[in-house]
Design a protein around this motif. Structure first.
Motif, PDB file in Angstrom:
ATOM      1  N   ARG A  68       0.834  -1.207   0.000  1.00  0.00           N
ATOM      2  CA  ARG A  68       0.000   0.000   0.000  1.00  0.00           C
ATOM      3  C   ARG A  68       0.867   1.255   0.000  1.00  0.00           C
ATOM      4  O   ARG A  68       0.602   2.206  -0.724  1.00  0.00           O
ATOM      5  CB  ARG A  68      -0.902   0.028   1.234  1.00  0.00           C
ATOM      6  N   LYS A 111      -6.131  -1.034   8.126  1.00  0.00           N
ATOM      7  CA  LYS A 111      -5.479  -0.940   6.823  1.00  0.00           C
ATOM      8  C   LYS A 111      -5.327   0.543   6.500  1.00  0.00           C
ATOM      9  O   LYS A 111      -6.235   1.320   6.786  1.00  0.00           O
ATOM     10  CB  LYS A 111      -6.351  -1.590   5.734  1.00  0.00           C
ATOM     11  N   SER A 112      -4.214   0.896   5.917  1.00  0.00           N
ATOM     12  CA  SER A 112      -4.032   2.317   5.613  1.00  0.00           C
ATOM     13  C   SER A 112      -4.649   2.640   4.254  1.00  0.00           C
ATOM     14  O   SER A 112      -4.004   2.546   3.241  1.00  0.00           O
ATOM     15  CB  SER A 112      -2.551   2.661   5.604  1.00  0.00           C
ATOM     16  N   HIS A 122      -6.967   4.855   1.328  1.00  0.00           N
ATOM     17  CA  HIS A 122      -7.011   6.185   0.736  1.00  0.00           C
ATOM     18  C   HIS A 122      -5.662   6.812   0.421  1.00  0.00           C
ATOM     19  O   HIS A 122      -5.204   7.725   1.081  1.00  0.00           O
ATOM     20  CB  HIS A 122      -7.845   7.139   1.608  1.00  0.00           C
ATOM     21  N   PRO A 128     -17.215  -0.809  -5.580  1.00  0.00           N
ATOM     22  CA  PRO A 128     -16.012  -0.140  -5.081  1.00  0.00           C
ATOM     23  C   PRO A 128     -14.765  -0.964  -5.385  1.00  0.00           C
ATOM     24  O   PRO A 128     -14.818  -2.196  -5.392  1.00  0.00           O
ATOM     25  CB  PRO A 128     -16.219  -0.061  -3.574  1.00  0.00           C
ATOM     26  N   PRO A 181     -10.550  -0.944  -4.441  1.00  0.00           N
ATOM     27  CA  PRO A 181      -9.568  -0.251  -3.593  1.00  0.00           C
ATOM     28  C   PRO A 181      -8.498   0.460  -4.403  1.00  0.00           C
ATOM     29  O   PRO A 181      -8.145  -0.002  -5.497  1.00  0.00           O
ATOM     30  CB  PRO A 181      -8.956  -1.383  -2.763  1.00  0.00           C
ATOM     31  N   GLY A 182      -7.997   1.555  -3.886  1.00  0.00           N
ATOM     32  CA  GLY A 182      -6.942   2.315  -4.560  1.00  0.00           C
ATOM     33  C   GLY A 182      -5.781   1.428  -5.011  1.00  0.00           C
ATOM     34  O   GLY A 182      -5.358   1.509  -6.160  1.00  0.00           O
ATOM     35  N   PRO A 183      -5.250   0.573  -4.124  1.00  0.00           N
ATOM     36  CA  PRO A 183      -4.116  -0.265  -4.543  1.00  0.00           C
ATOM     37  C   PRO A 183      -4.532  -1.407  -5.479  1.00  0.00           C
ATOM     38  O   PRO A 183      -3.687  -2.185  -5.918  1.00  0.00           O
ATOM     39  CB  PRO A 183      -3.587  -0.845  -3.229  1.00  0.00           C
ATOM     40  N   ARG A 236      -5.142  -8.068  -3.627  1.00  0.00           N
ATOM     41  CA  ARG A 236      -5.863  -9.321  -3.911  1.00  0.00           C
ATOM     42  C   ARG A 236      -4.908 -10.378  -4.456  1.00  0.00           C
ATOM     43  O   ARG A 236      -5.325 -11.460  -4.837  1.00  0.00           O
ATOM     44  CB  ARG A 236      -6.989  -9.058  -4.901  1.00  0.00           C
ATOM     45  N   GLN A 259     -19.889  -6.018  -3.012  1.00  0.00           N
ATOM     46  CA  GLN A 259     -18.543  -6.140  -3.581  1.00  0.00           C
ATOM     47  C   GLN A 259     -18.253  -7.607  -3.826  1.00  0.00           C
ATOM     48  O   GLN A 259     -18.526  -8.450  -2.973  1.00  0.00           O
ATOM     49  CB  GLN A 259     -17.533  -5.562  -2.582  1.00  0.00           C
ATOM     50  N   PHE A 308     -19.520  -0.889   4.740  1.00  0.00           N
ATOM     51  CA  PHE A 308     -18.171  -1.436   4.558  1.00  0.00           C
ATOM     52  C   PHE A 308     -17.383  -1.587   5.858  1.00  0.00           C
ATOM     53  O   PHE A 308     -16.235  -1.979   5.856  1.00  0.00           O
ATOM     54  CB  PHE A 308     -17.361  -0.645   3.499  1.00  0.00           C
ATOM     55  N   LYS A 334     -17.240  -9.940   8.036  1.00  0.00           N
ATOM     56  CA  LYS A 334     -16.361  -8.909   8.601  1.00  0.00           C
ATOM     57  C   LYS A 334     -17.106  -8.261   9.752  1.00  0.00           C
ATOM     58  O   LYS A 334     -18.193  -7.749   9.497  1.00  0.00           O
ATOM     59  CB  LYS A 334     -16.029  -7.858   7.552  1.00  0.00           C
ATOM     60  N   THR A 348     -11.652  -9.215   7.090  1.00  0.00           N
ATOM     61  CA  THR A 348     -11.948  -7.956   6.411  1.00  0.00           C
ATOM     62  C   THR A 348     -12.495  -8.318   5.035  1.00  0.00           C
ATOM     63  O   THR A 348     -12.545  -9.496   4.687  1.00  0.00           O
ATOM     64  CB  THR A 348     -10.687  -7.075   6.270  1.00  0.00           C
ATOM     65  N   ILE A 349     -12.904  -7.315   4.276  1.00  0.00           N
ATOM     66  CA  ILE A 349     -13.470  -7.607   2.960  1.00  0.00           C
ATOM     67  C   ILE A 349     -12.348  -8.052   2.021  1.00  0.00           C
ATOM     68  O   ILE A 349     -12.392  -9.130   1.436  1.00  0.00           O
ATOM     69  CB  ILE A 349     -14.230  -6.385   2.406  1.00  0.00           C
ATOM     70  N   GLU A 350     -11.322  -7.222   1.886  1.00  0.00           N
ATOM     71  CA  GLU A 350     -10.155  -7.612   1.083  1.00  0.00           C
ATOM     72  C   GLU A 350      -9.357  -8.639   1.879  1.00  0.00           C
ATOM     73  O   GLU A 350      -9.427  -8.680   3.104  1.00  0.00           O
ATOM     74  CB  GLU A 350      -9.282  -6.389   0.796  1.00  0.00           C
TER      75      GLU A 350
HETATM   76  P1  XMP Z   1     -11.612  -3.955   4.265  1.00  0.00           P
HETATM   77  O1  XMP Z   1     -10.761  -4.903   3.510  1.00  0.00           O
HETATM   78  O2  XMP Z   1     -10.841  -3.045   5.185  1.00  0.00           O
HETATM   79  O3  XMP Z   1     -12.255  -3.020   3.173  1.00  0.00           O
HETATM   80  O4  XMP Z   1     -12.751  -4.634   4.962  1.00  0.00           O
HETATM   81  C1  XMP Z   1     -13.299  -2.106   3.365  1.00  0.00           C
HETATM   82  C2  XMP Z   1     -13.504  -1.371   2.055  1.00  0.00           C
HETATM   83  O5  XMP Z   1     -12.341  -0.596   1.742  1.00  0.00           O
HETATM   84  C3  XMP Z   1     -11.750  -1.032   0.530  1.00  0.00           C
HETATM   85  N1  XMP Z   1     -10.297  -1.017   0.710  1.00  0.00           N
HETATM   86  C4  XMP Z   1      -9.507  -0.022   0.282  1.00  0.00           C
HETATM   87  N2  XMP Z   1      -9.786   1.122  -0.384  1.00  0.00           N
HETATM   88  N3  XMP Z   1      -7.479   1.675  -0.386  1.00  0.00           N
HETATM   89  C5  XMP Z   1      -8.771   1.944  -0.738  1.00  0.00           C
HETATM   90  O6  XMP Z   1      -9.002   2.975  -1.370  1.00  0.00           O
HETATM   91  C6  XMP Z   1      -7.116   0.554   0.296  1.00  0.00           C
HETATM   92  O7  XMP Z   1      -5.949   0.325   0.589  1.00  0.00           O
HETATM   93  C7  XMP Z   1      -8.188  -0.342   0.635  1.00  0.00           C
HETATM   94  N4  XMP Z   1      -8.227  -1.534   1.298  1.00  0.00           N
HETATM   95  C8  XMP Z   1      -9.531  -1.919   1.335  1.00  0.00           C
HETATM   96  C9  XMP Z   1     -12.296  -2.411   0.278  1.00  0.00           C
HETATM   97  O8  XMP Z   1     -12.285  -2.739  -1.100  1.00  0.00           O
HETATM   98  C10 XMP Z   1     -13.689  -2.297   0.862  1.00  0.00           C
HETATM   99  O9  XMP Z   1     -14.558  -1.656  -0.041  1.00  0.00           O
END
Ligand code: XMP
Length: 512
Positions: A297, A342-343, A345, A389, A391-393, A398, A433, A467, A504, A508-510
């Motif tokens: 990230r 998770k860091s 944005h 949605p 994620p940025g990375p 994944r 998602q 989320f 979750k 977590t989702i990812e």
């Molecule tokens: P998690 O995995 O934390 O995800 O349950 C919750 C939501 O956030 C998204 N996600 C991210 N979005 N940068 C982003 O912009 C990230 O590093 C990141 N990690 C998780 C994830 O897809 C879900 O919608």
């Protein structure tokens, strides 16, 4: 065009923006303002109603957020909710006290003043949602108690003449049976709202305001191709056309064909000034050999910033930077002391490297589904507006462990098959998602007459409203079977597919 306006004065409550959203859903334009807004400024906005939100404090604390009593004397109807109700009592000369027993969750509510306009159509006994320790011990002079619960003798009060209403419970929360009805009554009957405002109004109004604010200046936008940044960009584009330049950084970890789709929409459909930076090699080069999720990230975040900086320097000084921040991002990033899981944005650091005067966030007040409605109003296609949605990375979180271009290509194929089948089964709108994950597990298989030792793909599909928590979706076995069979047959290097059935929390989702 002028719209009726309701102002929500925010005292730090959990549900402040939910209140605003309910008001907008009822067809009244609404803005959330900090409780520090001076009464004269509030009056100058000429709202037809004011709502005081909840908040975590006790009104008597020296540090408690308080507006002045003037807010109650502007001749504008006011509805106080939870802390807002207590504050109204305090400001108008009543007494608030810590109740012997707090109330949390669903509580039976009894209306004692059924004739009150606020309670038209509300059953005498119903369920409301409470979350408080303090409560109104003595209503101020001129106020009457209008509802009660077993532990809260003043669960609502009103001074009809002054147009002042207070409820200790949360009408904006779904668990309050007649909450929406009460809000509607407040808006229609008490404030005289016509309730005919639509998202189109928001679009027009915001576009006009953006045009005026931006003037002749140049604007840039970091476009990810997601719903939020695209809607924000289209809105600004409507306002100022080619003064806006969108920069789209392709890091090579997008979904299959996504980069091309984004380019096509922006350039062809909307005719934007659009720069696509093909930085795949740069990103993948920096990620080589890295397997720690947070480090991935960081690398992606930093590389993104460097690439964006380089490109924006070519444009020179700009007046504004557009960001597609929506309301849930505001809460997540302002969540204070909560632990960083998770860091997220990675665009957060952009403001530091771009030479600009101010950030514009035209969606800052909206929830996701409001952004979607707005996107449709602006003429953005359904397929983009309903894009899930991402994620940025991107696929970096994944692909478990080290990332290689081959793994990225493999995952793109598997993920595309999963998405195709989900759409084919008509499930895409129901699932929040869904995606494929390339695990770092290899296992033995048999294909034809040969032994294989190949990768395992995991499938994930969740529903969630915010989320923060999520449920796995019980996908039909035939859909899962089809996806599995297509992936192992069509994607070389995969011989096993598994389905993730974890909620979750605790997962977590990812996967990373
Ligand atoms: P998690 O995995 O934390 O995800 O349950 C919750 C939501 O956030 C998204 N996600 C991210 N979005 N940068 C982003 O912009 C990230 O590093 C990141 N990690 C998780 C994830 O897809 C879900 O919608």
């Amino acid at each position: 065009m002028e719209h009726q306006l309701v102002v929500v004065l925010d005292f730090g409550g959990q549900y402040s923006h939910l209140i605003a959203r309910r008001v907008r859903d009822l067809g009244v334009y609404c803005e959330v303002k900090p409780y520090t807004l001076a009464p004269a400024k509030l009056a100058a906005m000429r709202p037809v109603g004011v709502i005081l939100t909840g908040g975590p404090n006790s009104v008597y604390l020296a540090t408690a957020p308080r507006c002045t009593a003037e807010v109650l004397s502007l001749g504008i109807p006011v509805l106080g909710i939870c802390y807002g109700a207590q504050l109204m009592a305090y400001l108008a000369g009543g007494r608030v006290a810590t109740a012997p027993k707090g109330e949390y969750g669903r509580v039976s509510l009894e209306i004692t003043a059924p004739e009150l306009p606020l309670f038209a159509g509300v059953e005498q006994t119903s369920t409301c949602w409470m979350s408080h320790t303090d409560s109104i011990a003595e209503p101020p002079p001129g106020f009457a108690v209008t509802a009660q619960t077993a532990n809260c003798p003043c669960a609502a009060m009103a001074s009809v003449e002054r147009g002042l209403y207070a409820v200790q419970f949360h009408p904006e929360v779904q668990h309050t049976d007649f909450g929406n009805r009460m809000l509607e009554n407040f808006l229609k009957t008490v404030c005289g709202c016509t309730c005919d405002w639509k998202m189109r109004g928001y679009a027009e109004q915001t576009i006009a305001a953006l045009r005026e604010k931006i003037g002749e200046k140049r604007v840039i936008c970091a476009l990810s191709g997601g719903v939020d940044s695209t809607v924000a960009a289209v809105m600004v584009h409507r306002a100022i056309g080619r003064q806006l330049t969108c920069i789209f950084v392709d890091h090579g970890l997008l979904r299959k064909d996504e980069g091309d789709q984004v380019e096509k929409i922006c350039k062809e459909t909307f005719q934007m000034n659009f720069i696509r930076v093909n930085a795949q090699a740069e990103f993948l080069g920096k990620l080589a050999g890295v397997s720690d999720p947070e480090q991935k990230r960081r690398i992606i975040g930093e590389t993104f910033i460097r690439v964006f900086e380089r490109e924006s320097k070519k444009i020179g000084k700009v007046g504004y930077l557009v960001q597609g921040t929506i309301y849930p991002d505001v809460i997540e990033s302002g969540a204070g002391d909560s632990a960083v899981i998770k860091s997220h944005h990675n665009v957060g650091a952009l403001p530091d490297v771009v030479d600009f005067e101010e950030i514009i966030e035209p969606l800052r007040m909206l929830f996701k589904d409001e952004v979607r409605r707005l996107g449709l109003e602006l003429g953005i296609s359904e397929s983009l507006v309903w894009r899930q949605p991402f994620p940025g990375p991107g696929l970096a979180v994944r692909i478990l462990g080290e990332i290689t271009p081959e793994k990225a290509a493999l995952l793109q194929e598997a993920d595309a098959i999963f998405r195709e089948e989900i759409a084919q089964a008509g499930l895409d709108r129901e699932i929040s998602q869904y995606f494929a994950v390339l695990t770092n597990i290899r296992s033995v298989g048999v294909m034809g007459d040969g032994r294989t030792y190949d990768a395992t793909i995991a499938l994930r599909a969740v529903t969630t409203s915010d989320f923060m928590t999520a449920e796995f979706v019980p996908l039909p076995y035939d859909v899962l079977g089809r996806v599995s069979s297509r992936i192992v047959n069509e994607v070389p290097g995969v011989n096993r597919v598994v389905y993730d059935v974890t909620a979750k929390p605790p997962a977590t989702i990812e996967w990373e």
